[in-house]
Design a protein around this motif. Structure first.
Motif, PDB file in Angstrom:
ATOM      1  N   LEU A 289      10.433   8.880   0.003  1.00  0.00           N
ATOM      2  CA  LEU A 289      11.852   8.634   0.191  1.00  0.00           C
ATOM      3  C   LEU A 289      12.214   9.030   1.611  1.00  0.00           C
ATOM      4  N   ILE A 290      12.921   8.148   2.311  1.00  0.00           N
ATOM      5  CA  ILE A 290      13.317   8.456   3.684  1.00  0.00           C
ATOM      6  C   ILE A 290      14.560   9.343   3.656  1.00  0.00           C
ATOM      7  N   THR A 291      14.489  10.453   4.383  1.00  0.00           N
ATOM      8  CA  THR A 291      15.590  11.410   4.384  1.00  0.00           C
ATOM      9  C   THR A 291      16.384  11.390   5.682  1.00  0.00           C
ATOM     10  N   HIS A 292      16.052  10.463   6.588  1.00  0.00           N
ATOM     11  CA  HIS A 292      16.868  10.330   7.800  1.00  0.00           C
ATOM     12  C   HIS A 292      18.315  10.094   7.365  1.00  0.00           C
ATOM     13  N   PRO A 293      19.281  10.816   7.940  1.00  0.00           N
ATOM     14  CA  PRO A 293      20.662  10.705   7.439  1.00  0.00           C
ATOM     15  C   PRO A 293      21.307   9.334   7.655  1.00  0.00           C
ATOM     16  N   GLN A 294      20.835   8.567   8.643  1.00  0.00           N
ATOM     17  CA  GLN A 294      21.423   7.256   8.921  1.00  0.00           C
ATOM     18  C   GLN A 294      20.326   6.231   9.193  1.00  0.00           C
ATOM     19  N   PRO A 295      19.540   5.877   8.193  1.00  0.00           N
ATOM     20  CA  PRO A 295      18.427   4.949   8.448  1.00  0.00           C
ATOM     21  C   PRO A 295      18.879   3.564   8.891  1.00  0.00           C
ATOM     22  N   GLY A 296      20.039   3.094   8.398  1.00  0.00           N
ATOM     23  CA  GLY A 296      20.520   1.787   8.809  1.00  0.00           C
ATOM     24  C   GLY A 296      20.857   1.746  10.290  1.00  0.00           C
ATOM     25  N   LEU A 297      21.542   2.770  10.778  1.00  0.00           N
ATOM     26  CA  LEU A 297      21.893   2.843  12.194  1.00  0.00           C
ATOM     27  C   LEU A 297      20.653   3.039  13.053  1.00  0.00           C
ATOM     28  N   PHE A 298      19.795   3.953  12.652  1.00  0.00           N
ATOM     29  CA  PHE A 298      18.565   4.224  13.393  1.00  0.00           C
ATOM     30  C   PHE A 298      17.691   2.975  13.453  1.00  0.00           C
ATOM     31  N   GLY A 299      17.557   2.294  12.324  1.00  0.00           N
ATOM     32  CA  GLY A 299      16.718   1.107  12.269  1.00  0.00           C
ATOM     33  C   GLY A 299      17.298  -0.060  13.051  1.00  0.00           C
ATOM     34  N   ALA A 300      18.630  -0.236  13.006  1.00  0.00           N
ATOM     35  CA  ALA A 300      19.259  -1.300  13.788  1.00  0.00           C
ATOM     36  C   ALA A 300      19.002  -1.084  15.273  1.00  0.00           C
ATOM     37  N   ALA A 301      19.144   0.169  15.711  1.00  0.00           N
ATOM     38  CA  ALA A 301      18.869   0.475  17.117  1.00  0.00           C
ATOM     39  C   ALA A 301      17.405   0.219  17.460  1.00  0.00           C
ATOM     40  N   ALA A 302      16.489   0.613  16.565  1.00  0.00           N
ATOM     41  CA  ALA A 302      15.058   0.404  16.805  1.00  0.00           C
ATOM     42  C   ALA A 302      14.734  -1.088  16.899  1.00  0.00           C
ATOM     43  N   ALA A 303      15.353  -1.895  16.042  1.00  0.00           N
ATOM     44  CA  ALA A 303      15.118  -3.340  16.068  1.00  0.00           C
ATOM     45  C   ALA A 303      15.629  -3.956  17.369  1.00  0.00           C
ATOM     46  N   PHE A 304      16.823  -3.535  17.820  1.00  0.00           N
ATOM     47  CA  PHE A 304      17.385  -4.055  19.061  1.00  0.00           C
ATOM     48  C   PHE A 304      16.479  -3.714  20.243  1.00  0.00           C
ATOM     49  N   ILE A 305      16.012  -2.481  20.282  1.00  0.00           N
ATOM     50  CA  ILE A 305      15.166  -2.040  21.394  1.00  0.00           C
ATOM     51  C   ILE A 305      13.856  -2.807  21.404  1.00  0.00           C
ATOM     52  N   GLU A 306      13.287  -3.031  20.211  1.00  0.00           N
ATOM     53  CA  GLU A 306      12.041  -3.796  20.114  1.00  0.00           C
ATOM     54  C   GLU A 306      12.265  -5.226  20.625  1.00  0.00           C
ATOM     55  N   GLU A 307      13.419  -5.803  20.294  1.00  0.00           N
ATOM     56  CA  GLU A 307      13.716  -7.183  20.689  1.00  0.00           C
ATOM     57  C   GLU A 307      13.978  -7.304  22.184  1.00  0.00           C
TER      58      GLU A 307
ATOM     59  N   GLY B 119       0.816  -1.212   0.000  1.00  0.00           N
ATOM     60  CA  GLY B 119       0.000   0.000   0.000  1.00  0.00           C
ATOM     61  C   GLY B 119       0.843   1.252   0.000  1.00  0.00           C
ATOM     62  N   GLY B 120       2.168   1.087  -0.008  1.00  0.00           N
ATOM     63  CA  GLY B 120       3.094   2.203  -0.049  1.00  0.00           C
ATOM     64  C   GLY B 120       4.486   1.697  -0.320  1.00  0.00           C
ATOM     65  N   VAL B 121       5.340   2.571  -0.858  1.00  0.00           N
ATOM     66  CA  VAL B 121       6.727   2.224  -1.174  1.00  0.00           C
ATOM     67  C   VAL B 121       7.622   3.320  -0.629  1.00  0.00           C
ATOM     68  N   VAL B 122       8.751   2.908  -0.037  1.00  0.00           N
ATOM     69  CA  VAL B 122       9.748   3.866   0.447  1.00  0.00           C
ATOM     70  C   VAL B 122      11.084   3.566  -0.216  1.00  0.00           C
ATOM     71  N   LEU B 123      11.704   4.594  -0.758  1.00  0.00           N
ATOM     72  CA  LEU B 123      13.043   4.496  -1.329  1.00  0.00           C
ATOM     73  C   LEU B 123      14.055   4.909  -0.270  1.00  0.00           C
ATOM     74  N   ALA B 124      15.162   4.190  -0.228  1.00  0.00           N
ATOM     75  CA  ALA B 124      16.195   4.453   0.775  1.00  0.00           C
ATOM     76  C   ALA B 124      17.551   4.259   0.123  1.00  0.00           C
ATOM     77  N   GLY B 125      18.591   4.087   0.936  1.00  0.00           N
ATOM     78  CA  GLY B 125      19.926   3.863   0.392  1.00  0.00           C
ATOM     79  C   GLY B 125      20.636   5.170   0.098  1.00  0.00           C
ATOM     80  N   GLY B 126      21.956   5.118   0.097  1.00  0.00           N
ATOM     81  CA  GLY B 126      22.742   6.325  -0.126  1.00  0.00           C
ATOM     82  C   GLY B 126      22.478   6.967  -1.468  1.00  0.00           C
TER      83      GLY B 126
END
Length: 321
Positions: free
Chosen positions: A301-319, A259-266
């Motif tokens: 398009l996600i404009t967070h400057p470090q989505p990989g780092l932010f997302g890794a932290a979010a996943a760890f916290i969720e776990e 229902g939606g698409v997000v572009l990411a990556g450098g």
């Protein structure tokens, strides 16, 4: 407050940052970026990060890696590092670790992103639906693909290796790109075209079609010339790249029932101002009888400057809640 080291290991760079979480809010410290080719392993890169840190680093880590995480041994897709998950706490001298696919981490970032960090690319300019699937796609050294499913009270991330599905040509120019790649590779995946290095083949194929020389030889030179506007063929290659990215993003949206698409990556981030006015949107919608459906899907398009780092932290916290 929870503290951990977030790590995002790609084909070219490994990024480290100290993350601090209080409730649902995550704050990232200044990232340290190291070239993977300068280090023999994650262990030696971790030691370099520790040496650069201002004081002791946290004894927990969330590590996103560019490759499938399906067992105790993780072999990186685009660099030579090998991670042995069961021994990481001992090797890094930490107490807790989570290891995930890099685009699973990006999907976690998208799922937790503030509305201001998602900018409109094509389709209706509206928020994503509260329920259902969101596709996450990112061109960089390779092509990352993941998706997550929203449901009341949470979400579920599914990493994929979608960058390695077959490249699907749409027109005669795509046919020429495929022919050039097929002469080199036994099988042509979509990542061969829809990633940063893919611009080289696109550039050379366009030069062949125009029966002219292709003076630029590497992807860095071609991208630099395209963004500067100093080479007309590089500009044409960049627009063709955006078109092809639109095609494959539309394919994933159909395959995921998104229902939606997000572009990411450098590279996606570098193209943020170009994609909305390129051929991306037309190719995204160009799906025969499903054009009306594709036109109804918001692409951001996600404009967070470090989505990989932010997302890794979010996943760890969720776990570890």
């Amino acid at each position: 407050m929870m503290e951990l080291v977030a790590v995002d290991i790609g084909g070219t760079h490994a990024r480290f940052a100290i993350a601090r979480a209080k409730g649902s809010a995550i704050e990232l410290g200044e990232p340290v970026t190291l070239r993977t080719s300068d280090f023999a392993s994650l262990k030696t890169a971790w030691e370099a990060f520790e040496a650069l840190a201002d004081g002791p680093v946290p004894r927990a880590a969330a590590i996103a890696v560019a490759g499938p995480v399906t067992g105790e041994t993780v072999r990186m897709t685009n660099n030579s590092w090998i991670l042995h998950i069961g021994s990481l706490t001992e090797q890094l001298e930490i107490e807790a670790v989570s290891v995930m696919n890099d685009f699973a981490a990006v999907a976690h970032a998208v799922a937790n992103a503030a509305p201001a960090d998602l900018v409109h690319v094509t389709g209706p300019d509206k928020p994503f639906p509260a329920r259902g699937t969101i596709s996450v796609i990112g061109p960089g050294t390779g092509l990352g693909v993941a998706h997550f499913h929203r449901y009341p009270g949470g979400y579920q991330v599914n990493p994929t290796e979608g960058g390695h599905v077959d490249f699907a040509p749409v027109d005669a120019v795509d046919d020429a790109i495929l022919a050039r790649l097929r002469a080199i590779h036994r099988r042509v995946s979509t990542e061969r075209v829809n990633s940063g290095p893919g611009i080289v083949t696109i550039y050379q194929a366009l030069a062949d079609l125009e029966k002219r020389e292709a003076p630029l030889r590497d992807d860095h030179a071609i991208w630099t010339a395209a963004f500067k506007g100093s080479d007309s063929l590089a500009l044409a290659a960049m627009d063709r790249f955006c078109m092809n990215l639109g095609s494959v993003a539309g394919d994933y949206a159909l395959a995921h029932g998104a229902g939606g698409v997000v572009l990411a990556g450098g590279l996606g981030y570098r193209l943020r101002d170009i994609l909305p006015r390129s051929g991306f949107g037309d190719r995204f919608r160009f799906k025969g009888r499903y054009e009306a459906l594709m036109a109804s899907i918001p692409v951001k398009l996600i404009t967070h400057p470090q989505p990989g780092l932010f997302g890794a932290a979010a996943a760890f916290i969720e776990e570890h809640r």
